[in-house]
Design a protein around this motif. Structure first.
Motif, PDB file in Angstrom:
ATOM      1  N   MET A 125       0.830  -1.214   0.000  1.00 53.17           N
ATOM      2  CA  MET A 125       0.000   0.000   0.000  1.00 53.17           C
ATOM      3  C   MET A 125       0.865   1.265   0.000  1.00 53.17           C
ATOM      4  O   MET A 125       0.473   2.304  -0.501  1.00 53.17           O
ATOM      5  CB  MET A 125      -0.866  -0.010   1.260  1.00 53.17           C
ATOM      6  N   TYR A 126       2.059   1.145   0.565  1.00 53.12           N
ATOM      7  CA  TYR A 126       2.932   2.308   0.759  1.00 53.12           C
ATOM      8  C   TYR A 126       3.982   2.453  -0.338  1.00 53.12           C
ATOM      9  O   TYR A 126       5.005   3.101  -0.134  1.00 53.12           O
ATOM     10  CB  TYR A 126       3.639   2.196   2.108  1.00 53.12           C
ATOM     11  N   GLU A 127       3.744   1.863  -1.499  1.00 52.61           N
ATOM     12  CA  GLU A 127       4.780   1.813  -2.527  1.00 52.61           C
ATOM     13  C   GLU A 127       5.255   3.190  -2.998  1.00 52.61           C
ATOM     14  O   GLU A 127       6.372   3.323  -3.493  1.00 52.61           O
ATOM     15  CB  GLU A 127       4.287   1.009  -3.730  1.00 52.61           C
ATOM     16  N   ASN A 128       4.428   4.219  -2.829  1.00 49.50           N
ATOM     17  CA  ASN A 128       4.823   5.549  -3.298  1.00 49.50           C
ATOM     18  C   ASN A 128       5.303   6.469  -2.175  1.00 49.50           C
ATOM     19  O   ASN A 128       5.550   7.655  -2.407  1.00 49.50           O
ATOM     20  CB  ASN A 128       3.646   6.214  -4.026  1.00 49.50           C
ATOM     21  N   GLU A 129       5.431   5.919  -0.982  1.00 46.52           N
ATOM     22  CA  GLU A 129       5.873   6.729   0.153  1.00 46.52           C
ATOM     23  C   GLU A 129       7.375   7.002   0.093  1.00 46.52           C
ATOM     24  O   GLU A 129       8.167   6.168  -0.369  1.00 46.52           O
ATOM     25  CB  GLU A 129       5.539   6.035   1.476  1.00 46.52           C
ATOM     26  N   THR A 130       7.757   8.163   0.572  1.00 49.29           N
ATOM     27  CA  THR A 130       9.175   8.541   0.640  1.00 49.29           C
ATOM     28  C   THR A 130       9.601   8.902   2.053  1.00 49.29           C
ATOM     29  O   THR A 130      10.774   9.179   2.292  1.00 49.29           O
ATOM     30  CB  THR A 130       9.457   9.736  -0.288  1.00 49.29           C
ATOM     31  N   ASN A 137      -2.221   5.878   8.765  1.00 51.01           N
ATOM     32  CA  ASN A 137      -3.253   6.878   8.456  1.00 51.01           C
ATOM     33  C   ASN A 137      -2.797   7.994   7.530  1.00 51.01           C
ATOM     34  O   ASN A 137      -3.533   8.942   7.300  1.00 51.01           O
ATOM     35  CB  ASN A 137      -3.789   7.489   9.757  1.00 51.01           C
ATOM     36  N   SER A 138      -1.596   7.896   6.981  1.00 52.24           N
ATOM     37  CA  SER A 138      -1.121   8.978   6.123  1.00 52.24           C
ATOM     38  C   SER A 138      -0.148   8.423   5.094  1.00 52.24           C
ATOM     39  O   SER A 138       1.005   8.112   5.426  1.00 52.24           O
ATOM     40  CB  SER A 138      -0.436  10.074   6.956  1.00 52.24           C
ATOM     41  N   PHE A 139      -0.609   8.283   3.848  1.00 52.77           N
ATOM     42  CA  PHE A 139       0.270   7.776   2.796  1.00 52.77           C
ATOM     43  C   PHE A 139      -0.308   8.140   1.437  1.00 52.77           C
ATOM     44  O   PHE A 139      -1.515   8.349   1.283  1.00 52.77           O
ATOM     45  CB  PHE A 139       0.462   6.266   2.912  1.00 52.77           C
ATOM     46  N   LEU A 140       0.572   8.201   0.451  1.00 51.37           N
ATOM     47  CA  LEU A 140       0.154   8.448  -0.915  1.00 51.37           C
ATOM     48  C   LEU A 140      -0.518   7.202  -1.472  1.00 51.37           C
ATOM     49  O   LEU A 140      -0.090   6.079  -1.187  1.00 51.37           O
ATOM     50  CB  LEU A 140       1.372   8.812  -1.776  1.00 51.37           C
ATOM     51  N   GLU A 295       9.886  -1.017  -8.488  1.00 47.97           N
ATOM     52  CA  GLU A 295       9.435  -2.241  -7.823  1.00 47.97           C
ATOM     53  C   GLU A 295      10.621  -3.072  -7.345  1.00 47.97           C
ATOM     54  O   GLU A 295      10.584  -3.682  -6.284  1.00 47.97           O
ATOM     55  CB  GLU A 295       8.545  -3.049  -8.769  1.00 47.97           C
ATOM     56  N   ILE A 296      11.672  -3.101  -8.118  1.00 52.92           N
ATOM     57  CA  ILE A 296      12.862  -3.858  -7.737  1.00 52.92           C
ATOM     58  C   ILE A 296      13.643  -3.160  -6.628  1.00 52.92           C
ATOM     59  O   ILE A 296      14.123  -3.793  -5.691  1.00 52.92           O
ATOM     60  CB  ILE A 296      13.775  -4.078  -8.960  1.00 52.92           C
ATOM     61  N   ASN A 297      13.739  -1.858  -6.705  1.00 51.37           N
ATOM     62  CA  ASN A 297      14.650  -1.127  -5.825  1.00 51.37           C
ATOM     63  C   ASN A 297      13.972  -0.389  -4.675  1.00 51.37           C
ATOM     64  O   ASN A 297      14.638   0.321  -3.923  1.00 51.37           O
ATOM     65  CB  ASN A 297      15.450  -0.113  -6.662  1.00 51.37           C
ATOM     66  N   LYS A 298      12.683  -0.577  -4.513  1.00 52.67           N
ATOM     67  CA  LYS A 298      11.958   0.186  -3.491  1.00 52.67           C
ATOM     68  C   LYS A 298      12.428  -0.143  -2.079  1.00 52.67           C
ATOM     69  O   LYS A 298      12.952  -1.230  -1.810  1.00 52.67           O
ATOM     70  CB  LYS A 298      10.458  -0.043  -3.616  1.00 52.67           C
TER      71      LYS A 298
END
Length: 374
Positions: A125-130, A137-140, A295-298
């Motif tokens: 779910m958090y794949e776009n988080e930095t 409760n807070s994520f892109l 996806e590989i380097n996240k």
């Protein structure tokens, strides 16, 4: 207490079933065996193979029949399709299983008065988080099909809670590992893959630099929390993580130390992984290279303070102890297969991708660590 477990022949579902059985619970187990394995159901003190029902989570009448007596307290929905290639190449099926399968359980649970539904969700779910560690409760919002199916499933779960006063907890699994993790299939999880290759004194192939970091959770710790959340009401989403992460290289070094091996890994270019999935590039629009590279380097690291504060839960098994227990279990399994099996299945081991553990409409959903090995 009586519980229905979907995906019960998968890695996580079977371990959950065994734990609840030892605690004295009455169980209804279902699996469609698209990825589930009967040997996952055999434990030293109990054999579930004659008790499990071959059923898909989307079977409306079948699920209704199981719940119609009104005596099921909890539904554990561990079924789901998770691998990125599977979900991207067949998004209709992924949505049908991961979303409609849950809605089928929610609606029948509503009709027949189930106390609570516990849904297997994901830290993907958090794949776009930095910003890390990631909080519930807070994520892109996610991009890819798999995490979006789980994100939408959570929205439907919340809808049933808000509309009908039902209770649902969505457990966002980090990368789950432990004894009985499936090392035999063509596309095993990373932990199973590296131990298997070391056992056979083969050189594993990892993608990128091996410095990708993921957070891992031992299966017994996950089950502790899955049981603890039975007591709450309403809707919530909870990270199931150790709040620690490790690189591919660190995990491999630990495994080598435990097994007494010294086999340097080989590293392949990111594109090497995706060559076996031409469908991702076909058609009028192909998947973007930056999506696949990410996806590989996240990087993943999930905060677990909510689970600690609300449910009094903390992970107990450290990575060294956890990997030692996986090594013992997997090596015992592989030792029993014999050389003939290895020779007959040499091709079986030559085409390996990382995929989420036991994930299908009959398997177990968990945190997807992304493709980092051959």
């Amino acid at each position: 207490m009586k519980a229905l477990i979907t995906g019960a022949a998968g890695f996580i579902g079977s371990q959950l079933a065994h734990r609840l059985w030892k605690d004295g619970s009455e169980l209804i187990l279902i699996d469609n065996f698209s990825y589930g394995r009967e040997d996952n159901l055999i434990f030293p003190d109990h054999d579930f193979t004659q008790e499990i029902i071959r059923m898909d989570v989307r079977n409306k009448e079948g699920i209704a029949a199981l719940l119609r007596g009104g005596d099921v307290d909890f539904i554990y929905n561990i079924a789901g399709i998770a691998p990125l290639p599977d979900c991207q190449l067949n998004p209709v099926e992924a949505v049908d299983v991961n979303l409609n399968g849950l809605v089928n359980l929610l609606e029948n649970g509503r009709k027949y008065g189930v106390k609570k539904v516990i849904q297997a969700s994901t830290n993907a779910m958090y794949e776009n988080e930095t910003e890390f560690p990631t909080k519930e409760n807070s994520f892109l919002p996610p991009t890819l099909i798999y995490p979006n199916t789980k994100y939408c499933a959570e929205r439907f779960a919340q809808s049933f809670c808000d509309t009908y006063g039902m209770s649902v907890t969505c457990l966002r699994f980090a990368n789950v590992y432990g004894p009985h993790i499936d090392c035999l299939r063509k596309q095993p999880p990373f932990v199973a893959y590296m131990i298997r290759e070391l056992f056979y004194n083969r050189t594993p192939i990892f993608h990128s630099t091996g410095e990708q970091r993921r957070d891992y959770i031992f299966v017994e710790d996950l089950i502790d929390l899955a049981i603890a959340v039975q007591k709450s009401t309403g809707f919530d989403c909870v990270n199931v993580s150790s709040n620690k992460n490790y690189s591919v290289n660190e995990m491999y070094d630990i495994a080598q130390k435990i097994m007494g091996k010294n086999i340097p890994a080989t590293y392949a270019d990111d594109k090497h992984y995706w060559e076996k999935y031409p469908g991702l590039y076909g058609g009028g629009y192909s998947i973007k290279d930056e999506i696949l590279n990410h996806e590989i380097n996240k990087y993943s690291l999930c905060d677990n303070s909510l689970a600690k504060e609300k449910y009094g839960w903390s992970p107990k098994v450290g990575i060294e102890e956890g990997l030692r227990r996986v090594v013992e279990n997997e090596c015992a399994l592989l030792s029993g297969l014999g050389e003939a099996y290895v020779g007959q299945n040499s091709g079986f081991y030559s085409d390996v991708q990382l995929r989420e553990t036991d994930c299908s409409s009959g398997g177990a959903a968990c945190g997807r660590d992304g493709p980092v090995h051959k």
